[in-house]
Design a protein around this motif. Structure first.
Motif, PDB file in Angstrom:
ATOM      1  N   ALA A 123       0.838  -1.210   0.000  1.00  0.00           N
ATOM      2  CA  ALA A 123       0.000   0.000   0.000  1.00  0.00           C
ATOM      3  C   ALA A 123       0.868   1.254   0.000  1.00  0.00           C
ATOM      4  O   ALA A 123       0.590   2.204  -0.745  1.00  0.00           O
ATOM      5  CB  ALA A 123      -0.943  -0.015   1.198  1.00  0.00           C
ATOM      6  N   LEU A 124       1.914   1.271   0.806  1.00  0.00           N
ATOM      7  CA  LEU A 124       2.812   2.430   0.825  1.00  0.00           C
ATOM      8  C   LEU A 124       3.524   2.603  -0.509  1.00  0.00           C
ATOM      9  O   LEU A 124       3.600   3.708  -1.050  1.00  0.00           O
ATOM     10  CB  LEU A 124       3.848   2.271   1.947  1.00  0.00           C
ATOM     11  CG  LEU A 124       3.347   2.453   3.370  1.00  0.00           C
ATOM     12  CD1 LEU A 124       4.439   2.061   4.368  1.00  0.00           C
ATOM     13  CD2 LEU A 124       2.889   3.879   3.600  1.00  0.00           C
ATOM     14  N   VAL A 125       4.023   1.518  -1.053  1.00  0.00           N
ATOM     15  CA  VAL A 125       4.773   1.581  -2.309  1.00  0.00           C
ATOM     16  C   VAL A 125       3.867   2.021  -3.458  1.00  0.00           C
ATOM     17  O   VAL A 125       4.213   2.919  -4.228  1.00  0.00           O
ATOM     18  CB  VAL A 125       5.430   0.218  -2.618  1.00  0.00           C
ATOM     19  CG1 VAL A 125       5.944   0.162  -4.038  1.00  0.00           C
ATOM     20  CG2 VAL A 125       6.558  -0.053  -1.632  1.00  0.00           C
ATOM     21  N   PRO A 133      -3.782   6.454  -6.674  1.00  0.00           N
ATOM     22  CA  PRO A 133      -4.731   6.829  -5.631  1.00  0.00           C
ATOM     23  C   PRO A 133      -5.175   5.586  -4.854  1.00  0.00           C
ATOM     24  O   PRO A 133      -5.079   4.466  -5.352  1.00  0.00           O
ATOM     25  CB  PRO A 133      -5.903   7.454  -6.395  1.00  0.00           C
ATOM     26  CG  PRO A 133      -5.746   7.042  -7.799  1.00  0.00           C
ATOM     27  CD  PRO A 133      -4.302   6.675  -8.013  1.00  0.00           C
ATOM     28  N   TYR A 134      -5.689   5.799  -3.649  1.00  0.00           N
ATOM     29  CA  TYR A 134      -6.041   4.661  -2.799  1.00  0.00           C
ATOM     30  C   TYR A 134      -7.099   3.758  -3.425  1.00  0.00           C
ATOM     31  O   TYR A 134      -7.094   2.553  -3.176  1.00  0.00           O
ATOM     32  CB  TYR A 134      -6.490   5.132  -1.414  1.00  0.00           C
ATOM     33  CG  TYR A 134      -5.338   5.568  -0.550  1.00  0.00           C
ATOM     34  CD1 TYR A 134      -4.342   4.671  -0.177  1.00  0.00           C
ATOM     35  CD2 TYR A 134      -5.233   6.878  -0.117  1.00  0.00           C
ATOM     36  CE1 TYR A 134      -3.286   5.063   0.605  1.00  0.00           C
ATOM     37  CE2 TYR A 134      -4.173   7.285   0.673  1.00  0.00           C
ATOM     38  CZ  TYR A 134      -3.198   6.376   1.029  1.00  0.00           C
ATOM     39  OH  TYR A 134      -2.141   6.770   1.807  1.00  0.00           O
ATOM     40  N   ALA A 135      -7.996   4.293  -4.235  1.00  0.00           N
ATOM     41  CA  ALA A 135      -8.997   3.442  -4.891  1.00  0.00           C
ATOM     42  C   ALA A 135      -8.313   2.412  -5.783  1.00  0.00           C
ATOM     43  O   ALA A 135      -8.681   1.229  -5.793  1.00  0.00           O
ATOM     44  CB  ALA A 135      -9.970   4.291  -5.705  1.00  0.00           C
ATOM     45  N   GLU A 136      -7.292   2.834  -6.514  1.00  0.00           N
ATOM     46  CA  GLU A 136      -6.568   1.899  -7.378  1.00  0.00           C
ATOM     47  C   GLU A 136      -5.660   0.979  -6.572  1.00  0.00           C
ATOM     48  O   GLU A 136      -5.483  -0.189  -6.918  1.00  0.00           O
ATOM     49  CB  GLU A 136      -5.790   2.671  -8.435  1.00  0.00           C
ATOM     50  CG  GLU A 136      -6.713   3.349  -9.428  1.00  0.00           C
ATOM     51  CD  GLU A 136      -5.985   4.202 -10.436  1.00  0.00           C
ATOM     52  OE1 GLU A 136      -4.738   4.108 -10.535  1.00  0.00           O
ATOM     53  OE2 GLU A 136      -6.663   4.972 -11.130  1.00  0.00           O
ATOM     54  N   VAL A 137      -5.081   1.494  -5.495  1.00  0.00           N
ATOM     55  CA  VAL A 137      -4.274   0.641  -4.614  1.00  0.00           C
ATOM     56  C   VAL A 137      -5.148  -0.478  -4.057  1.00  0.00           C
ATOM     57  O   VAL A 137      -4.756  -1.644  -4.052  1.00  0.00           O
ATOM     58  CB  VAL A 137      -3.633   1.455  -3.471  1.00  0.00           C
ATOM     59  CG1 VAL A 137      -2.945   0.536  -2.462  1.00  0.00           C
ATOM     60  CG2 VAL A 137      -2.646   2.473  -4.020  1.00  0.00           C
ATOM     61  N   GLY A 138      -6.345  -0.123  -3.618  1.00  0.00           N
ATOM     62  CA  GLY A 138      -7.273  -1.121  -3.108  1.00  0.00           C
ATOM     63  C   GLY A 138      -7.608  -2.161  -4.160  1.00  0.00           C
ATOM     64  O   GLY A 138      -7.651  -3.360  -3.865  1.00  0.00           O
ATOM     65  N   THR A 144     -10.716  -2.681  -0.654  1.00  0.00           N
ATOM     66  CA  THR A 144     -11.311  -1.370  -0.879  1.00  0.00           C
ATOM     67  C   THR A 144     -10.288  -0.249  -0.730  1.00  0.00           C
ATOM     68  O   THR A 144      -9.182  -0.463  -0.203  1.00  0.00           O
ATOM     69  CB  THR A 144     -12.447  -1.117   0.128  1.00  0.00           C
ATOM     70  OG1 THR A 144     -11.874  -1.048   1.447  1.00  0.00           O
ATOM     71  CG2 THR A 144     -13.494  -2.216   0.063  1.00  0.00           C
ATOM     72  N   ALA A 145     -10.703   0.950  -1.148  1.00  0.00           N
ATOM     73  CA  ALA A 145      -9.853   2.127  -0.973  1.00  0.00           C
ATOM     74  C   ALA A 145      -9.614   2.388   0.511  1.00  0.00           C
ATOM     75  O   ALA A 145      -8.503   2.740   0.920  1.00  0.00           O
ATOM     76  CB  ALA A 145     -10.495   3.347  -1.633  1.00  0.00           C
ATOM     77  N   ASP A 146     -10.661   2.208   1.330  1.00  0.00           N
ATOM     78  CA  ASP A 146     -10.508   2.417   2.773  1.00  0.00           C
ATOM     79  C   ASP A 146      -9.519   1.422   3.385  1.00  0.00           C
ATOM     80  O   ASP A 146      -8.712   1.784   4.244  1.00  0.00           O
ATOM     81  CB  ASP A 146     -11.857   2.311   3.485  1.00  0.00           C
ATOM     82  CG  ASP A 146     -12.761   3.495   3.180  1.00  0.00           C
ATOM     83  OD1 ASP A 146     -12.240   4.564   2.793  1.00  0.00           O
ATOM     84  OD2 ASP A 146     -13.987   3.345   3.327  1.00  0.00           O
ATOM     85  N   ALA A 147      -9.576   0.170   2.937  1.00  0.00           N
ATOM     86  CA  ALA A 147      -8.633  -0.838   3.444  1.00  0.00           C
ATOM     87  C   ALA A 147      -7.206  -0.508   3.020  1.00  0.00           C
ATOM     88  O   ALA A 147      -6.259  -0.672   3.799  1.00  0.00           O
ATOM     89  CB  ALA A 147      -9.032  -2.226   2.959  1.00  0.00           C
ATOM     90  N   ALA A 153      -1.689   3.649   6.366  1.00  0.00           N
ATOM     91  CA  ALA A 153      -1.583   4.348   7.655  1.00  0.00           C
ATOM     92  C   ALA A 153      -0.895   3.468   8.692  1.00  0.00           C
ATOM     93  O   ALA A 153      -0.042   3.943   9.452  1.00  0.00           O
ATOM     94  CB  ALA A 153      -2.968   4.771   8.145  1.00  0.00           C
ATOM     95  N   ASP A 154      -1.250   2.184   8.719  1.00  0.00           N
ATOM     96  CA  ASP A 154      -0.595   1.258   9.656  1.00  0.00           C
ATOM     97  C   ASP A 154       0.895   1.131   9.335  1.00  0.00           C
ATOM     98  O   ASP A 154       1.730   1.067  10.242  1.00  0.00           O
ATOM     99  CB  ASP A 154      -1.265  -0.108   9.619  1.00  0.00           C
ATOM    100  CG  ASP A 154      -2.670  -0.094  10.207  1.00  0.00           C
ATOM    101  OD1 ASP A 154      -3.037   0.890  10.888  1.00  0.00           O
ATOM    102  OD2 ASP A 154      -3.406  -1.082   9.972  1.00  0.00           O
ATOM    103  N   GLY A 155       1.230   1.096   8.046  1.00  0.00           N
ATOM    104  CA  GLY A 155       2.635   1.020   7.646  1.00  0.00           C
ATOM    105  C   GLY A 155       3.413   2.264   8.050  1.00  0.00           C
ATOM    106  O   GLY A 155       4.534   2.173   8.570  1.00  0.00           O
ATOM    107  N   ARG A 156       2.805   3.435   7.822  1.00  0.00           N
ATOM    108  CA  ARG A 156       3.462   4.689   8.247  1.00  0.00           C
ATOM    109  C   ARG A 156       3.661   4.718   9.750  1.00  0.00           C
ATOM    110  O   ARG A 156       4.725   5.105  10.249  1.00  0.00           O
ATOM    111  CB  ARG A 156       2.631   5.905   7.812  1.00  0.00           C
ATOM    112  CG  ARG A 156       2.740   6.244   6.352  1.00  0.00           C
ATOM    113  CD  ARG A 156       2.122   7.612   6.035  1.00  0.00           C
ATOM    114  NE  ARG A 156       0.779   7.752   6.561  1.00  0.00           N
ATOM    115  CZ  ARG A 156      -0.341   7.410   5.920  1.00  0.00           C
ATOM    116  NH1 ARG A 156      -0.261   6.887   4.716  1.00  0.00           N
ATOM    117  NH2 ARG A 156      -1.523   7.601   6.480  1.00  0.00           N
ATOM    118  N   ALA A 157       2.639   4.287  10.497  1.00  0.00           N
ATOM    119  CA  ALA A 157       2.745   4.267  11.960  1.00  0.00           C
ATOM    120  C   ALA A 157       3.859   3.325  12.411  1.00  0.00           C
ATOM    121  O   ALA A 157       4.632   3.648  13.324  1.00  0.00           O
ATOM    122  CB  ALA A 157       1.417   3.856  12.585  1.00  0.00           C
ATOM    123  N   ALA A 158       3.972   2.182  11.767  1.00  0.00           N
ATOM    124  CA  ALA A 158       5.033   1.231  12.115  1.00  0.00           C
ATOM    125  C   ALA A 158       6.407   1.820  11.812  1.00  0.00           C
ATOM    126  O   ALA A 158       7.355   1.651  12.597  1.00  0.00           O
ATOM    127  CB  ALA A 158       4.835  -0.082  11.359  1.00  0.00           C
TER     128      ALA A 158
END
Length: 171
Positions: A123-125, A133-138, A144-147, A153-158
């Motif tokens: 997701a980060l890459v 965009p997140y819709a295409e990443v999903g 989904t885009a939200d997932a 976000a979880d990767g950035r936090a880690a």
């Protein structure tokens, strides 16, 4: 397989242009997901698979997202092979590696990114390196885009936690 519809082919740009326009992005994605050793092979495999499927691509499709999806699948294939293939060594290391691939010369950031779970790393890459965009990443990740946004976000936090621990900065 029936020959492609000539009218359909007329709406697609020449494949050479697709490679020149999107090749650098696909290579950055492959390098970020696999490291420098396997990236070139995954890039080549991505465009070989894309070349075979290109005549059937629907007009108006997002070619970049389509190519990143193919690169994603090739990266998964490389990870599967890597996990099953023993790495020969003249001597055993004193301690097991905790992140990245030992001895590849990766800098600290890419080692920390490589240590993330695959979905977070992808997701980060795809978002930050590939520019999707997140819709295409999903869509690439099969969710989904939200997932995808949550995984990034979880990767950035880690990564933030990793750097806080490295520098001794309190949370």
């Amino acid at each position: 397989m029936p020959p492609p519809d000539p009218a359909h082919l007329g709406t697609l740009p020449p494949f050479e242009r697709v490679v020149s326009e999107h090749g650098p992005t696909v290579l950055r994605v492959c390098r970020a997901l696999l490291g420098p050793v396997d990236a070139d092979d995954a890039w080549s495999e991505t465009f070989l698979a894309a070349l075979r499927a290109y005549p059937e691509l629907r007009p108006g499709s997002n070619v970049e997202a389509w190519l990143v999806t193919i690169a994603h699948r090739k990266a998964i294939d490389v990870h599967r092979v890597r996990n099953r293939t023993p790495v020969p060594s003249e001597r055993l290391p004193e301690h097991a590696a905790t992140s990245g691939i030992p001895g590849t010369g990766d800098d600290e950031l890419w080692s920390a990114v490589a240590a993330l779970p695959f979905t977070q790393r992808a997701a980060l890459v795809y978002h930050y390196v590939g520019g999707l965009p997140y819709a295409e990443v999903g869509a690439v990740l099969g969710n989904t885009a939200d997932a995808a946004r949550r995984a990034a976000a979880d990767g950035r936090a880690a990564l933030r936690r990793h750097y806080r621990m490295q520098t001794g900065i309190p949370s």
